[in-house]
Design a protein around this motif. Structure first.
Motif, mmCIF file in Angstrom:
data_model
loop_
_atom_site.group_PDB
_atom_site.id
_atom_site.type_symbol
_atom_site.label_atom_id
_atom_site.label_comp_id
_atom_site.label_asym_id
_atom_site.label_seq_id
_atom_site.Cartn_x
_atom_site.Cartn_y
_atom_site.Cartn_z
ATOM 1 N N GLY A 78 -56.609 -2.356 -32.191
ATOM 2 C CA GLY A 78 -56.677 -3.805 -32.254
ATOM 3 C C GLY A 78 -55.421 -4.442 -31.703
ATOM 4 O O GLY A 78 -54.442 -3.765 -31.354
ATOM 5 N N THR A 79 -55.450 -5.775 -31.638
ATOM 6 C CA THR A 79 -54.313 -6.555 -31.137
ATOM 7 C C THR A 79 -53.522 -7.108 -32.316
ATOM 8 O O THR A 79 -54.102 -7.644 -33.263
ATOM 9 C CB THR A 79 -54.804 -7.707 -30.251
ATOM 10 O OG1 THR A 79 -55.568 -7.167 -29.169
ATOM 11 C CG2 THR A 79 -53.630 -8.490 -29.693
ATOM 12 N N VAL A 80 -52.188 -6.965 -32.247
ATOM 13 C CA VAL A 80 -51.325 -7.413 -33.339
ATOM 14 C C VAL A 80 -51.322 -8.933 -33.390
ATOM 15 O O VAL A 80 -50.999 -9.614 -32.404
ATOM 16 C CB VAL A 80 -49.892 -6.884 -33.150
ATOM 17 C CG1 VAL A 80 -48.993 -7.411 -34.271
ATOM 18 C CG2 VAL A 80 -49.884 -5.373 -33.119
ATOM 19 N N LYS A 81 -51.711 -9.473 -34.548
ATOM 20 C CA LYS A 81 -51.712 -10.922 -34.749
ATOM 21 C C LYS A 81 -50.459 -11.388 -35.473
ATOM 22 O O LYS A 81 -49.961 -12.481 -35.203
ATOM 23 C CB LYS A 81 -52.962 -11.325 -35.542
ATOM 24 C CG LYS A 81 -53.139 -12.830 -35.691
ATOM 25 C CD LYS A 81 -54.456 -13.161 -36.387
ATOM 26 C CE LYS A 81 -54.671 -14.666 -36.478
ATOM 27 N NZ LYS A 81 -55.952 -14.996 -37.145
ATOM 28 N N ALA A 82 -49.952 -10.559 -36.402
ATOM 29 C CA ALA A 82 -48.752 -10.944 -37.161
ATOM 30 C C ALA A 82 -48.029 -9.699 -37.636
ATOM 31 O O ALA A 82 -48.663 -8.746 -38.099
ATOM 32 C CB ALA A 82 -49.131 -11.827 -38.350
ATOM 33 N N VAL A 83 -46.704 -9.717 -37.480
ATOM 34 C CA VAL A 83 -45.846 -8.667 -38.045
ATOM 35 C C VAL A 83 -45.132 -9.293 -39.236
ATOM 36 O O VAL A 83 -44.360 -10.249 -39.076
ATOM 37 C CB VAL A 83 -44.838 -8.139 -37.009
ATOM 38 C CG1 VAL A 83 -43.932 -7.088 -37.644
ATOM 39 C CG2 VAL A 83 -45.560 -7.554 -35.803
ATOM 40 N N LEU A 84 -45.376 -8.757 -40.424
ATOM 41 C CA LEU A 84 -44.939 -9.410 -41.658
ATOM 42 C C LEU A 84 -43.734 -8.728 -42.303
ATOM 43 O O LEU A 84 -43.535 -8.853 -43.504
ATOM 44 C CB LEU A 84 -46.116 -9.445 -42.649
ATOM 45 C CG LEU A 84 -47.405 -10.064 -42.097
ATOM 46 C CD1 LEU A 84 -48.538 -9.918 -43.100
ATOM 47 C CD2 LEU A 84 -47.192 -11.521 -41.733
ATOM 48 N N PHE A 85 -42.935 -8.007 -41.520
ATOM 49 C CA PHE A 85 -41.744 -7.361 -42.069
ATOM 50 C C PHE A 85 -40.638 -7.360 -41.027
ATOM 51 O O PHE A 85 -40.887 -7.554 -39.836
ATOM 52 C CB PHE A 85 -42.055 -5.922 -42.505
ATOM 53 C CG PHE A 85 -42.341 -4.993 -41.348
ATOM 54 C CD1 PHE A 85 -41.321 -4.245 -40.764
ATOM 55 C CD2 PHE A 85 -43.624 -4.868 -40.840
ATOM 56 C CE1 PHE A 85 -41.579 -3.403 -39.702
ATOM 57 C CE2 PHE A 85 -43.889 -4.022 -39.777
ATOM 58 C CZ PHE A 85 -42.867 -3.288 -39.201
ATOM 59 N N GLU A 86 -39.414 -7.142 -41.500
ATOM 60 C CA GLU A 86 -38.258 -7.001 -40.624
ATOM 61 C C GLU A 86 -37.719 -5.578 -40.731
ATOM 62 O O GLU A 86 -37.864 -4.924 -41.762
ATOM 63 C CB GLU A 86 -37.156 -8.001 -41.006
ATOM 64 C CG GLU A 86 -37.546 -9.455 -40.841
ATOM 65 C CD GLU A 86 -37.787 -9.843 -39.383
ATOM 66 O OE1 GLU A 86 -37.214 -9.176 -38.509
ATOM 67 O OE2 GLU A 86 -38.550 -10.794 -39.143
ATOM 68 N N SER A 87 -37.116 -5.113 -39.670
ATOM 69 C CA SER A 87 -36.557 -3.759 -39.664
ATOM 70 C C SER A 87 -35.520 -3.607 -40.769
ATOM 71 O O SER A 87 -34.655 -4.469 -40.957
ATOM 72 C CB SER A 87 -35.910 -3.468 -38.307
ATOM 73 O OG SER A 87 -36.860 -3.540 -37.273
ATOM 74 N N GLY A 88 -35.628 -2.513 -41.536
ATOM 75 C CA GLY A 88 -34.683 -2.245 -42.611
ATOM 76 C C GLY A 88 -34.935 -3.013 -43.890
ATOM 77 O O GLY A 88 -34.120 -2.951 -44.816
ATOM 78 N N GLN A 89 -36.049 -3.686 -43.979
ATOM 79 C CA GLN A 89 -36.339 -4.522 -45.154
ATOM 80 C C GLN A 89 -36.793 -3.661 -46.336
ATOM 81 O O GLN A 89 -37.436 -2.633 -46.172
ATOM 82 C CB GLN A 89 -37.434 -5.528 -44.784
ATOM 83 C CG GLN A 89 -37.854 -6.460 -45.899
ATOM 84 C CD GLN A 89 -38.978 -7.382 -45.468
ATOM 85 O OE1 GLN A 89 -39.285 -7.492 -44.285
ATOM 86 N NE2 GLN A 89 -39.604 -8.037 -46.445
ATOM 87 N N GLN A 90 -36.440 -4.117 -47.533
ATOM 88 C CA GLN A 90 -36.958 -3.513 -48.758
ATOM 89 C C GLN A 90 -38.320 -4.142 -49.050
ATOM 90 O O GLN A 90 -38.441 -5.369 -49.119
ATOM 91 C CB GLN A 90 -36.008 -3.774 -49.930
ATOM 92 C CG GLN A 90 -34.619 -3.162 -49.771
ATOM 93 C CD GLN A 90 -34.641 -1.665 -49.932
ATOM 94 O OE1 GLN A 90 -35.480 -1.116 -50.642
ATOM 95 N NE2 GLN A 90 -33.731 -0.977 -49.266
ATOM 96 N N VAL A 91 -39.339 -3.318 -49.207
ATOM 97 C CA VAL A 91 -40.684 -3.839 -49.438
ATOM 98 C C VAL A 91 -41.212 -3.293 -50.757
ATOM 99 O O VAL A 91 -40.768 -2.256 -51.256
ATOM 100 C CB VAL A 91 -41.633 -3.460 -48.280
ATOM 101 C CG1 VAL A 91 -41.144 -4.058 -46.975
ATOM 102 C CG2 VAL A 91 -41.771 -1.951 -48.150
ATOM 103 N N LYS A 92 -42.184 -4.009 -51.318
ATOM 104 C CA LYS A 92 -42.827 -3.619 -52.571
ATOM 105 C C LYS A 92 -44.190 -2.997 -52.289
ATOM 106 O O LYS A 92 -44.810 -3.249 -51.252
ATOM 107 C CB LYS A 92 -42.992 -4.838 -53.482
ATOM 108 C CG LYS A 92 -41.691 -5.522 -53.874
ATOM 109 C CD LYS A 92 -40.837 -4.618 -54.756
ATOM 110 C CE LYS A 92 -39.584 -5.341 -55.227
ATOM 111 N NZ LYS A 92 -38.748 -4.473 -56.088
ATOM 112 N N ALA A 93 -44.645 -2.193 -53.239
ATOM 113 C CA ALA A 93 -45.963 -1.582 -53.099
ATOM 114 C C ALA A 93 -47.034 -2.663 -53.005
ATOM 115 O O ALA A 93 -47.043 -3.621 -53.789
ATOM 116 C CB ALA A 93 -46.239 -0.657 -54.283
#
Length: 375
Positions: A78-93
């Protein structure tokens, strides 16, 4: 007259010969006195052989692995519509990380939901009519099957929509992103890595002969090249129940807390497993041992009286049996006693019985330069 001259010349020659002989004898006498004079003492650094508790260790090499770690990838293209994170970011489950274009699936889902609503209405109406025997049981079964089909279609489209986005499977640190908005991604394309760095695994191999010495819960000290002056404590959490057929080694896993996230997966680790039963051993600096093909030896400093009856320090060469090396020290299992002084440098200028002037080894702690510092 001629005879007289000859006698005079002969006397002169004899006198010259006597003078030369006397000078030579005097030189020889001086050399004899020089060699017979006591040699000056050789200044050498010394250390004390100390008895210390020595914790036996089992060395190994391994690598660090994340407690949980995955490469995030897509199941469908598919085609990427949105990237919702930044490199090196702490993310939650459960946090959304990437969204693909899903307009077509949403439109199909709207149609399927409308069909499902109609199927539910018809099924409800049919259930009343079949009770009044206004329709046959076969017609009602068709309405029930249509309801199930419509529900399955909605569920299928919801599943397809779910695959159009990526959610974090667990909490952790996300790596450098590999995609941008507008990219067309094939299925299986990795968008980033996600690593849980709260704790790490240390995987290492030991020979099968070492198995009786190991148990779950034992402490292993870990050191890495990035922090050469620091060690990290891990605990053995698992022992592989199978010996490798090719190497005859056993895979061991230790768990290492990593609250500051200083350590990263993939690092090379030097492992020292602490074995039970610490014993007292005679320990000397590594520089005190002379290694040769016919055996290892040390120069021990002993007191001996000279020809005048005065006490002086001389060296005595002793062959010793050495053991484990650690932190610039080595175990001497045979040949030395605690409290004895040994030469810790400059052995090349010494021989058996050489007179020495004792100076403390400046490279050692004060406690290791005096008998009172022995443990």
């Amino acid at each position: 007259m001629l005879r007289r001259r000859m006698l005079i010349m002969l006397g002169v020659v004899v006198l010259v010969v006597l003078l030369l002989a006397g000078y030579k004898a005097w030189s020889i006498y001086q050399q004899i006195q020089q060699f017979s004079a006591p040699k000056p003492a050789v200044a050498v650094p010394v250390a004390v052989a100390t008895e210390q508790p020595w914790q036996s260790r089992l060395p190994a090499i391994g690598s660090l692995k994340a407690l949980q770690g995955v490469d995030l990838s897509l199941e469908i293209a598919g085609t990427v519509k949105a990237v919702l994170f930044e490199s090196g970011q702490q993310v939650k489950a459960g946090q959304a990380l990437l969204q693909l274009d899903s307009d077509v699936e949403k439109a199909l889902l709207g149609t399927a939901e409308a069909d499902l609503g109609l199927a539910q209405v018809e099924h409800g109406r049919g259930s009343r009519l079949v009770g009044d025997q206004a329709i046959s049981k076969g017609d009602f079964d068709k309405l029930a099957a249509q309801l199930k089909k419509s529900s399955a279609t909605v569920a299928q489209l919801n599943a397809s929509l779910a695959k159009k986005r990526i959610l974090a499977p667990f909490s952790g640190t996300i790596g450098i992103r590999q995609v941008d908005v507008g990219d067309y991604l094939a299925s299986g394309k990795v968008i980033a890595t996600l690593q849980d760095l709260s704790s790490l695994y240390v995987d290492f191999n030991v020979p099968e002969q070492a198995l009786p010495k190991l148990a779950v819960g034992q402490v292993a000290q870990i050191s890495v090249a990035a922090y050469p002056q620091q060690t990290f404590d891990a605990k053995i959490s698992a022992i592989n129940p199978k010996v490798d057929d090719a190497t005859r080694n056993v895979l061991i896993r230790a768990t290492l807390p990593n609250p500051d996230s200083k350590l990263l997966p993939g690092m090379f680790a030097s492992v020292q497993v602490l074995l039970p039963g610490a014993k007292s051993q005679i320990v000397v600096p590594e520089g005190a041992i002379t290694y040769t093909l016919y055996g290892n030896s040390v120069y021990a400093v002993v007191a001996k009286k000279d020809a005048k009856g005065e006490s002086q320090s001389v060296v005595e060469r002793r062959f010793v049996e050495t053991g484990e090396h650690r932190d610039g020290h080595v175990i001497v299992s045979k040949g030395l006693k605690a409290g004895e002084q040994v030469v810790s440098g400059g052995q090349l200028k010494l021989n058996e019985g050489s007179h020495v002037a004792v100076t403390p080894d400046q490279n050692l702690a004060p406690a290791q330069n005096s008998p009172s510092g022995a443990n």
